[in-house]
Motif scaffolding. Structure first.
Motif, mmCIF file in Angstrom:
data_model
loop_
_atom_site.group_PDB
_atom_site.id
_atom_site.type_symbol
_atom_site.label_atom_id
_atom_site.label_comp_id
_atom_site.label_asym_id
_atom_site.label_seq_id
_atom_site.Cartn_x
_atom_site.Cartn_y
_atom_site.Cartn_z
ATOM 1 N N SER A 97 0.832 -1.206 0.000
ATOM 2 C CA SER A 97 0.000 0.000 0.000
ATOM 3 C C SER A 97 0.865 1.254 0.000
ATOM 4 N N ALA A 98 1.961 1.233 0.765
ATOM 5 C CA ALA A 98 2.874 2.381 0.784
ATOM 6 C C ALA A 98 3.529 2.578 -0.576
ATOM 7 N N LEU A 99 3.919 1.494 -1.217
ATOM 8 C CA LEU A 99 4.574 1.588 -2.527
ATOM 9 C C LEU A 99 3.628 2.158 -3.581
ATOM 10 N N VAL A 100 2.387 1.669 -3.593
ATOM 11 C CA VAL A 100 1.400 2.163 -4.568
ATOM 12 C C VAL A 100 1.043 3.618 -4.273
ATOM 13 N N ALA A 101 0.882 3.955 -2.993
ATOM 14 C CA ALA A 101 0.560 5.333 -2.621
ATOM 15 C C ALA A 101 1.686 6.283 -3.020
ATOM 16 N N TYR A 102 2.916 5.835 -2.878
ATOM 17 C CA TYR A 102 4.062 6.644 -3.297
ATOM 18 C C TYR A 102 3.997 6.932 -4.795
ATOM 19 N N GLY A 103 3.620 5.937 -5.578
ATOM 20 C CA GLY A 103 3.492 6.140 -7.019
ATOM 21 C C GLY A 103 2.419 7.149 -7.371
ATOM 22 N N PHE A 104 1.267 7.057 -6.713
ATOM 23 C CA PHE A 104 0.180 8.009 -6.980
ATOM 24 C C PHE A 104 0.525 9.418 -6.496
ATOM 25 N N ALA A 105 1.279 9.519 -5.425
ATOM 26 C CA ALA A 105 1.579 10.834 -4.840
ATOM 27 C C ALA A 105 2.694 11.558 -5.568
ATOM 28 N N ARG A 106 3.634 10.834 -6.166
ATOM 29 C CA ARG A 106 4.833 11.479 -6.689
ATOM 30 C C ARG A 106 5.056 11.337 -8.194
ATOM 31 N N PHE A 107 4.418 10.369 -8.835
ATOM 32 C CA PHE A 107 4.634 10.180 -10.265
ATOM 33 C C PHE A 107 3.466 10.752 -11.052
ATOM 34 N N ARG A 108 3.796 11.333 -12.190
ATOM 35 C CA ARG A 108 2.781 11.849 -13.107
ATOM 36 C C ARG A 108 2.790 10.981 -14.361
ATOM 37 N N THR A 171 1.970 15.435 1.654
ATOM 38 C CA THR A 171 2.383 16.512 2.554
ATOM 39 C C THR A 171 3.900 16.599 2.705
ATOM 40 N N ILE A 172 4.639 15.623 2.206
ATOM 41 C CA ILE A 172 6.098 15.613 2.341
ATOM 42 C C ILE A 172 6.694 16.591 1.327
ATOM 43 N N PRO A 173 7.541 17.515 1.757
ATOM 44 C CA PRO A 173 8.110 18.520 0.833
ATOM 45 C C PRO A 173 8.888 17.874 -0.313
ATOM 46 N N LYS A 174 8.686 18.400 -1.509
ATOM 47 C CA LYS A 174 9.381 17.855 -2.675
ATOM 48 C C LYS A 174 10.868 18.170 -2.644
ATOM 49 N N GLU A 175 11.256 19.162 -1.838
ATOM 50 C CA GLU A 175 12.685 19.508 -1.750
ATOM 51 C C GLU A 175 13.516 18.329 -1.227
ATOM 52 N N LEU A 176 12.938 17.534 -0.330
ATOM 53 C CA LEU A 176 13.653 16.366 0.175
ATOM 54 C C LEU A 176 13.921 15.370 -0.947
ATOM 55 N N GLU A 177 12.931 15.191 -1.794
ATOM 56 C CA GLU A 177 13.071 14.267 -2.919
ATOM 57 C C GLU A 177 14.102 14.781 -3.921
ATOM 58 N N GLU A 178 14.055 16.078 -4.194
ATOM 59 C CA GLU A 178 15.001 16.666 -5.150
ATOM 60 C C GLU A 178 16.434 16.592 -4.634
ATOM 61 N N PHE A 188 13.184 4.283 -6.067
ATOM 62 C CA PHE A 188 12.961 3.300 -5.004
ATOM 63 C C PHE A 188 13.796 3.621 -3.773
ATOM 64 N N GLN A 189 15.010 4.111 -3.959
ATOM 65 C CA GLN A 189 15.835 4.508 -2.815
ATOM 66 C C GLN A 189 15.224 5.679 -2.071
ATOM 67 N N ILE A 190 14.633 6.619 -2.804
ATOM 68 C CA ILE A 190 13.938 7.743 -2.168
ATOM 69 C C ILE A 190 12.762 7.232 -1.357
ATOM 70 N N PHE A 191 12.083 6.219 -1.883
ATOM 71 C CA PHE A 191 10.919 5.651 -1.197
ATOM 72 C C PHE A 191 11.308 5.046 0.149
ATOM 73 N N LEU A 196 9.559 6.271 3.749
ATOM 74 C CA LEU A 196 9.166 5.328 4.798
ATOM 75 C C LEU A 196 9.557 5.808 6.199
ATOM 76 N N PRO A 197 10.798 6.276 6.417
ATOM 77 C CA PRO A 197 11.131 6.771 7.767
ATOM 78 C C PRO A 197 10.296 7.978 8.200
ATOM 79 N N ILE A 198 10.058 8.908 7.264
ATOM 80 C CA ILE A 198 9.268 10.093 7.609
ATOM 81 C C ILE A 198 7.816 9.734 7.906
#
Length: 284
Positions: A97-108, A171-178, A188-191, A196-198
């Motif tokens: 569920s976390a993996l799929v949610a990450y895809g919906f939240a961050r990928f276009r 709600t997680i800032p995109k600056e962390l991802e960038e 996947f490493q970002i995930f 996951l820790p946040i």
């Protein structure tokens, strides 16, 4: 006049808070009433359970109801079976569920909104509608009376959990991802190194939900399990009802022992549970 009005206002606020707390206490006590009665019944002899007027404090205390309940059904075996199903199912539901949610939240990607709405629409389908076709599917592949139908679907994720985690990940800032991408991390490493820790409060929240749902599940094991040695605790508790003479004290004792893991998990993760509920609705 202003001082008197201010004092009057503070007094009204004080009485208002007192009334609210009193109502909350009364509500809490009324909600705990069945639990207290279950504890009391688990320590009574059968003859005293239906005594009028009822006695809250058993006399004598029937401690033997607990070991007797564990002998009436193979409690330890059923406890282990339930634990295996619950842990494996929880791992699948939370991680996928976390993996799929990450895809919906961050990928276009094309059709993203449609797929997400389609996913949410599955929540509105009652489980009773898909019960028979899913059972026939598992029967055709000879997996009835195994734990596979109870565990494997969890590794497709849960639509409810995906929705809540998608809200949280947004709600997680995109600056962390960038920053992580600049350091050479792939998606996947970002995930698993950042998201996951946040997201520990949200993950623990859905973990508690998953644990409660799996631990208390009766319908699934009732449909797919036939062998007594593979039964879960909920099926074991239902076996008390099939006895010619129901030992209510033993039944309440077994029910109380079954509840203990759920209570422990909830109180240990209560802080994260309330925090996760609060944060999942911050952003759509």
């Amino acid at each position: 006049m202003a001082i008197k009005s201010k004092a009057k206002f503070k007094r009204k606020e004080k009485y208002k808070k007192l009334l609210i707390h009193l109502l909350l206490i009364l509500g809490g006590v009324s909600m705990m009433f069945p639990f207290f009665w279950m504890v009391s019944t688990s320590l009574k002899e059968n003859a005293l359970i239906f005594q009028l007027p009822p006695k809250w404090i058993p006399d004598p205390i029937a401690w033997h109801n607990y070991p007797d309940a564990m002998e009436t059904i193979p409690f330890i075996r059923y406890f282990w079976n339930t634990t295996v199903i619950t842990v494996l199912k929880g791992i699948g539901e939370v991680f996928v569920s976390a993996l799929v949610a990450y895809g919906f939240a961050r990928f276009r990607f094309p059709g993203r909104k449609f797929l997400f709405l389609f996913l949410l629409s599955t929540i509105m389908i009652p489980g009773e509608i898909t019960l028979i076709p899913v059972f026939i599917m598992w029967r055709n592949v000879n997996l009835i009376d195994t734990y596979v139908p109870l565990i494997l679907p969890a590794f497709a994720g849960s639509a409810v959990f995906i929705f809540f985690l998608k809200q949280y990940f947004s709600t997680i800032p995109k600056e962390l991802e960038e920053s992580a991408r600049i350091d050479g991390c792939n998606s996947f490493q970002i995930f698993y190194k950042i998201f996951l820790p946040i997201s520990k409060p949200a993950l623990i929240t859905i973990g508690i939900w998953s644990f409660q749902g799996s631990w208390n599940d009766l319908m699934g094991p009732l449909i797919y399990l036939n062998s007594y040695e593979k039964f879960t605790l909920q099926l074991g508790l239902s076996m008390f009802q099939s006895l010619h003479k129901v030992e209510w004290g033993q039944l309440m004792a077994a029910s109380l022992m079954t509840m203990i893991p759920v209570l422990i998990i909830f109180f240990v993760g209560q802080k994260y549970f309330t925090e996760g509920i609060k944060l999942t609705g911050i952003k759509g």
